[in-house]
Scaffold this active site. Structure first.
Site, PDB file in Angstrom:
ATOM      1  N   GLN A  74     -29.415   4.607  32.590  1.00  0.00           N
ATOM      2  CA  GLN A  74     -30.009   4.413  31.251  1.00  0.00           C
ATOM      3  C   GLN A  74     -29.677   3.013  30.721  1.00  0.00           C
ATOM      4  OE1 GLN A  74     -32.201   5.950  29.583  1.00  0.00           O
ATOM      5  NE2 GLN A  74     -32.276   8.010  30.448  1.00  0.00           N
ATOM      6  N   SER A  75     -29.738   2.020  31.579  1.00  0.00           N
ATOM      7  CA  SER A  75     -29.383   0.649  31.192  1.00  0.00           C
ATOM      8  C   SER A  75     -30.347   0.061  30.157  1.00  0.00           C
ATOM      9  CB  SER A  75     -29.390  -0.229  32.444  1.00  0.00           C
ATOM     10  OG  SER A  75     -29.404  -1.607  32.097  1.00  0.00           O
ATOM     11  N   ASN A  76     -29.773  -0.421  29.051  1.00  0.00           N
ATOM     12  CA  ASN A  76     -30.588  -1.135  28.063  1.00  0.00           C
ATOM     13  C   ASN A  76     -31.044  -2.484  28.606  1.00  0.00           C
ATOM     14  OD1 ASN A  76     -30.221   0.752  25.827  1.00  0.00           O
ATOM     15  ND2 ASN A  76     -28.090   0.095  25.844  1.00  0.00           N
TER      16      ASN A  76
END
Ligand SMILES: *Cc1c(COP(=O)(O)O)cnc(C)c1O
Length: 340
Positions: A74-76
């Protein structure tokens, strides 16, 4: 060209607001301002696009057509890169760490193997090619991305690799610029006086923001101290990483000599990366209700918790003028709807 002499794209809708949030003073024990870098832009917003202004300018200068980068599932940073690449007509290849990865980093993930929400939804909508990697493969992320970059180059493409979080010397210049922006806002009287803040508090995940903030805070007299709140690894690890990035940044700009005093605060990492303690979750909800400030469970919620704890411990004086740097992360919160 900026004063640092490096080419830069304009991705940030700046200056981002600097707002007083007096309703949180009692909860935290300080006089609080928030720099709204969660509002740097639209769906690509957050701290990462300040770094991408420099990194993607460099990629375009070199004639690259494919951007490779990496992060947690879930990397921004991965999401911001995917969206901006779509804006610029660049192909984006993401290597995302995932406990259920098959153990073959060259394999492109199928839609039904990916989480349905949060950042991954946006990665997919923006057309990024997603590779899931195991924890062990992720530990070798530099080599994994380099080998894919070589494959792309052999096939006639022009790859450009951006490290985790966009955190290298070039990317960190985005936060030197952010501190110039805050200095301008102090000079406009947006924080009571032109005096520097007693402390800037922000979340730290790959070190690039911290490196740029300590360099820029010293250069533009923005804060007497910087508290980088570790979201994952420990203080010794981040101190090394941040020092390395500071050294790289200086190779681009000889004026970046001084740094503001830095505290790497590892006391609010909680149960694990992306996982909050009950107390941290409670604070996140109280902050939302008291002020309409929506924090995220991976980074900013923990940074705010560290701020409150530092005051409770006496590490940060009661009533100090504090700037909380809100670095974004809303899609990560929306991916945890089962927890909240
Ligand atoms: C990436 C990220 C951070 C950490 O910034 P680094 O430069 O990687 O240390 C903090 N907050 C949010 C919301 C992020 O996405």
């Amino acid at each position: 060209m900026t004063k640092t002499g490096m080419r830069r794209l304009h991705l940030v809708h700046g200056p981002t607001p600097l707002v007083r949030r007096a309703s949180l003073d009692a909860l935290l024990g300080v006089k609080l301002w928030i720099k709204r870098d969660d509002a740097t832009s639209g769906a690509e917003a957050g701290n990462k696009i300040r770094k991408l202004e420099y990194l993607l300018a460099d990629a375009l200068t070199r004639g690259s057509d494919t951007i490779l980068t990496c992060g947690g599932i879930q990397s921004n940073h991965a999401r911001a890169t995917a969206i901006v690449c779509a804006q610029l007509g660049l192909k984006c290849v993401l290597f995302l760490r995932d406990a259920t990865a098959p153990g073959d980093p060259s394999r492109i993930a199928k839609r039904d193997e990916l989480p349905s929400g949060g950042n991954v939804l946006l990665d997919r909508l923006a057309g990024a090619e997603i590779h899931r990697v195991t924890r062990d493969e992720y530990a070798q992320r530099g080599a994994v991305m380099e080998s894919e970059a070589q494959r792309i180059a052999r096939a006639g493409g022009k790859p450009y690799v951006i490290p985790e979080g966009g955190s290298n010397g070039l990317g960190s210049l985005g936060y030197v610029e952010a501190m110039r922006e805050v200095r301008g806002q102090l000079d406009l009287g947006l924080a009571d006086s032109r005096a520097s803040f007693d402390e800037i508090v922000h979340a730290c995940g790959s070190g690039g923001t911290a490196a740029g903030v300590v360099l820029g805070a010293a250069r533009f007299d923005v804060a007497k101290r910087v508290r980088a709140v570790a979201a994952c690894d420990d203080a010794a690890y981040f101190s090394r990483v941040i020092d390395r990035i500071i050294g790289e940044a200086r190779s681009y700009d000889a004026e970046l000599a001084a740094t503001a005093p830095l505290v790497v605060d590892e006391s609010s990492r909680g149960p694990g990366y992306g996982v909050m303690s009950d107390e941290q979750r409670d604070l996140l909800a109280r902050v939302a209700r008291a002020s309409g400030t929506i924090l995220d469970p991976v980074y900013t919620g923990k940074a705010m918790h560290a701020l409150a704890q530092a005051v409770a411990r006496g590490d940060l004086a009661k009533g100090a003028r504090v700037l909380f740097l809100h670095t974004g992360g809303l899609p990560g919160l929306l991916a945890q709807d089962d927890v909240f």
